[in-house]
Design an enzyme around this catalytic site. Sequence first.
Site, PDB file in Angstrom:
ATOM      1  N   GLU A 180       0.673  -1.289  -0.048  1.00 44.93           N
ATOM      2  CA  GLU A 180       0.100   0.113   0.132  1.00 44.93           C
ATOM      3  C   GLU A 180       0.904   1.404  -0.173  1.00 44.93           C
ATOM      4  O   GLU A 180       0.510   2.504  -0.711  1.00 44.93           O
ATOM      5  CB  GLU A 180      -0.964   0.004   1.033  1.00 44.93           C
ATOM      6  CG  GLU A 180      -2.110  -0.992   1.127  1.00 44.93           C
ATOM      7  CD  GLU A 180      -1.841  -2.454   1.657  1.00 44.93           C
ATOM      8  OE1 GLU A 180      -0.495  -2.604   1.956  1.00 44.93           O
ATOM      9  OE2 GLU A 180      -2.595  -3.127   1.893  1.00 44.93           O
TER      10      GLU A 180
ATOM     11  N   PHE B  46     -10.925  -7.507  14.131  1.00 42.70           N
ATOM     12  CA  PHE B  46      -9.937  -7.665  13.463  1.00 42.70           C
ATOM     13  C   PHE B  46      -9.671  -6.611  12.380  1.00 42.70           C
ATOM     14  O   PHE B  46     -10.549  -6.307  11.447  1.00 42.70           O
ATOM     15  CB  PHE B  46     -10.090  -9.092  12.589  1.00 42.70           C
ATOM     16  CG  PHE B  46      -9.324  -9.792  11.668  1.00 42.70           C
ATOM     17  CD1 PHE B  46      -8.015 -10.086  12.077  1.00 42.70           C
ATOM     18  CD2 PHE B  46      -9.426  -9.608  10.189  1.00 42.70           C
ATOM     19  CE1 PHE B  46      -6.883 -10.454  11.242  1.00 42.70           C
ATOM     20  CE2 PHE B  46      -8.526  -9.896   9.355  1.00 42.70           C
ATOM     21  CZ  PHE B  46      -7.209 -10.242   9.690  1.00 42.70           C
ATOM     22  N   GLN B  47      -8.395  -6.461  12.051  1.00 42.48           N
ATOM     23  CA  GLN B  47      -7.932  -5.331  11.019  1.00 42.48           C
ATOM     24  C   GLN B  47      -8.725  -4.043  11.372  1.00 42.48           C
ATOM     25  O   GLN B  47      -9.091  -3.355  10.437  1.00 42.48           O
ATOM     26  CB  GLN B  47      -8.263  -5.955   9.673  1.00 42.48           C
ATOM     27  CG  GLN B  47      -7.104  -7.058   9.215  1.00 42.48           C
ATOM     28  CD  GLN B  47      -6.976  -7.157   8.004  1.00 42.48           C
ATOM     29  OE1 GLN B  47      -8.083  -6.953   7.068  1.00 42.48           O
ATOM     30  NE2 GLN B  47      -5.912  -7.753   7.254  1.00 42.48           N
TER      31      GLN B  47
ATOM     32  N   LYS C 130     -17.570  -1.126   6.110  1.00 42.65           N
ATOM     33  CA  LYS C 130     -17.649  -2.075   5.295  1.00 42.65           C
ATOM     34  C   LYS C 130     -19.354  -2.373   4.987  1.00 42.65           C
ATOM     35  O   LYS C 130     -19.681  -2.318   3.988  1.00 42.65           O
ATOM     36  CB  LYS C 130     -17.150  -3.499   5.498  1.00 42.65           C
ATOM     37  CG  LYS C 130     -17.519  -4.810   4.637  1.00 42.65           C
ATOM     38  CD  LYS C 130     -16.662  -5.719   4.884  1.00 42.65           C
ATOM     39  CE  LYS C 130     -16.937  -7.069   3.749  1.00 42.65           C
ATOM     40  NZ  LYS C 130     -16.465  -8.228   4.012  1.00 42.65           N
TER      41      LYS C 130
ATOM     42  N   MET D 189      23.675   9.928   2.111  1.00 40.56           N
ATOM     43  CA  MET D 189      23.525  11.313   2.700  1.00 40.56           C
ATOM     44  C   MET D 189      23.852  11.111   4.162  1.00 40.56           C
ATOM     45  O   MET D 189      24.674  12.149   4.837  1.00 40.56           O
ATOM     46  CB  MET D 189      22.308  11.804   2.641  1.00 40.56           C
ATOM     47  CG  MET D 189      22.248  13.224   2.740  1.00 40.56           C
ATOM     48  SD  MET D 189      23.342  14.449   1.830  1.00 40.56           S
ATOM     49  CE  MET D 189      22.216  14.932   0.511  1.00 40.56           C
TER      50      MET D 189
END
Lengths: 581, 189
Positions: A50, A112-113, A162, A480
């Site tokens: 993602e 969950f999630q 959802k 760097m």
Amino acid sequence: MPKKRGADIVIDVLLEEGVDTVFGLPGGAIMEVYDALFDAPLRNILARHEQAAAHMADGYARATGRVGVVMATSGPGATNLVTGLATAHMDSVPMVAITGQVPRNYIGTDAFQEADVVGITRPITKHNFLVTDIKDLALILREAFYLARTGRPGPVLVDIPKDITQQEYDYKMPTEKDVEAALPGYKPHYEGNPVQIKKAAELIRKAKRPVLYVGGGVIIGNASEELRELAELTRIPVTTTNMGKGAFDETHPLALHMLGMHGTYYANMAVYNADLLIAVGARFDDRVTGKIDEFAPEAKIIHIDIDPASISKNIHVDVPIVGDVKNVLQKLLKELKKKPVEWVKARESWLKQIEKWKEKHPLSYQKSDKIIKPQYVIEEIYNITDGEAIISAGVGQHQMWAAMFYKYRYPRQFLNSGGLGTMGYGFPAAVGAKLGRPDKTVFAIEGDGSFVMNMQDVITAVQYRLPIKIAIINNEFLGMVRQWQQLFYDSRYSSVCLAVHPDFVKLAEAMGAVGLRATKSKEVREVLQKAMEINDRPVIMDFVVDREENVLPMVPAGKSYREMIVSPKQKGEAETMYLVG
Amino acid sequence: MMTEEIKAIKVRPQPKSETRKHIIIVRVQHNFGVLTRITSLFAGRGYNIESLTVGKTHEPNVARITIVVEGNERVVEQIIKQLRKLIETLRVRDITDIPHIERELVLIKVHAGEDKARDEIMRLVNIFRAKVVDVSVDTYTIEVTGNSEKIEAFINLLRPFGLKDIARTGVLALTRESAKEGLQEHKVE
């Protein structure tokens, strides 16, 4: 109108907003939307992470000027977007992120999630929404697009439970008017104050040593043409920030190139000695100003910006002008043209002085015909692409070399994470850029450290047959950080050595891309030529470069321009040049 | 090392301003989470809130937030701009320098065991036009309203008796309609 699922409403709004490409990965909470996407006239670019999807949407937006759209599922899907959103937020990139959330009756139960995504992303988005009623869904999505692309653009996140995506509702597409009515407090200021514009014109007429200091706002505001006209009319030299690269043609005689920490000697000298600084779409970031008390110490400052909060945030400004840069520059030009412009003749001695600085310390490096100098790779990329490619860079030394040694001529040509400084940005952003601008050659100039942070998504580029040229400036260091350790930590190279890398050529082949390597100077051009011939898949070029090359000039963090390090004397030894007061 | 002589170090003059207390009124769309946006803005940018009160208004879906904050002109100007930048913000005003009415309500639980103490406290309550709202064998609970100075003075006078607990609403403020000509928007430009 027949009832529609929430998921179908999401797709309807995307189509209404003219979206043809979204970036993302499905998961439990956003499955319904992906189901609706299955037969919609929209393509989803299936990223493998993602974070990469977010950078792709960002690259797409920066390269095209359109809103980039990213989708992710709840919990880890959404938290993986965080770096991408913060990156876009710092650089004012128009983006809409749509995330699935657990069903409403599970919110707050540690399901969950489940994650409080609106809470997590609040400070790194322009605005965000949790949809709590399907009645609001279409309006909120349209508000999100409106907010993302207007005023000072930025990422907007919409979190959709959802069950709302599954629910059916008889809806009507909200109009622009509905959107504006829903946002009564949001009124971006586009028109500059005419009194202030007059004052600015007066200062410009009187100035003897003026400099235009230009940031990303000119690119975002599509004001390059007005800027060029202003610079040429008034004979004022132009320095750009890293984000402003391409806003002004860098091959133009009035171009001073970049200023600040890794700015050119002549740009920094001009700013240090200026009596008038005209900041356009820039925000006086610490990487530009160095020690703020000694930044442009003798200059009066005009600041044109669409965001009132950018004005007088870091530095006191004499003439602030809040407005859309294009609009303000047009009015300023009109104002300046009201009187004869003979006064520009007085500028010639200033321009001569600047020429002297340019001759004294042009951008340069010690060339070698054996070992590959990183700057040389960039110059060769510039040559082989005729300066016409879109360059997307990661963050670190290679980013600064890509900024310094490629000459940008057009807006939206150089993409990089200027504000947040996100390593791993360059390559996935190049994927988005290539999808948005298939007509252009797209180079991802990456460091070895930066590239490995998101290299999994080479698979995505292979899947969609994107001929992206990935040039790894490989010094087997977090370069760097190593440079700072060398200069400011007595060369104690703590945790910067990346001696263990995959074989990038084999890695490319394993992922279905083409792998090439150059270890000597004379191989650079040959590798680039081979890469340019490939047009059906990505190419990874492993340029094994001089390991301890430094990015110079450099103004150490928080120091004055006076303390600029101009060029290396011998390997590892920096030469300090004190600018003359 | 090639070093050119520094002729003189030039410093950019910055306007100075004193740090003082400001009262900022924010009207916002009364949406879910709007208060969090405001408080997290202060936390994220390192501004210190002295007090913050929020309440509904006579208009539907509009809430009014009164923020007391300490800072110099530049900091306060930036706070106001950042508040304005929030999408749900309708209006922001710094009313510090315009005539206004400022009130805070405070409940104070103070030790009052001996007769002498009880008498003295009652005298203070009368002077400050406060009210005793609960009495126990050894405490008084006092309600007092007023501006910050009055409240602070009252609390300081009660302190020697032994304070048990204090609950404060934070500052509420409205501009004086009678002095409307003095009313000025905080200038952006």
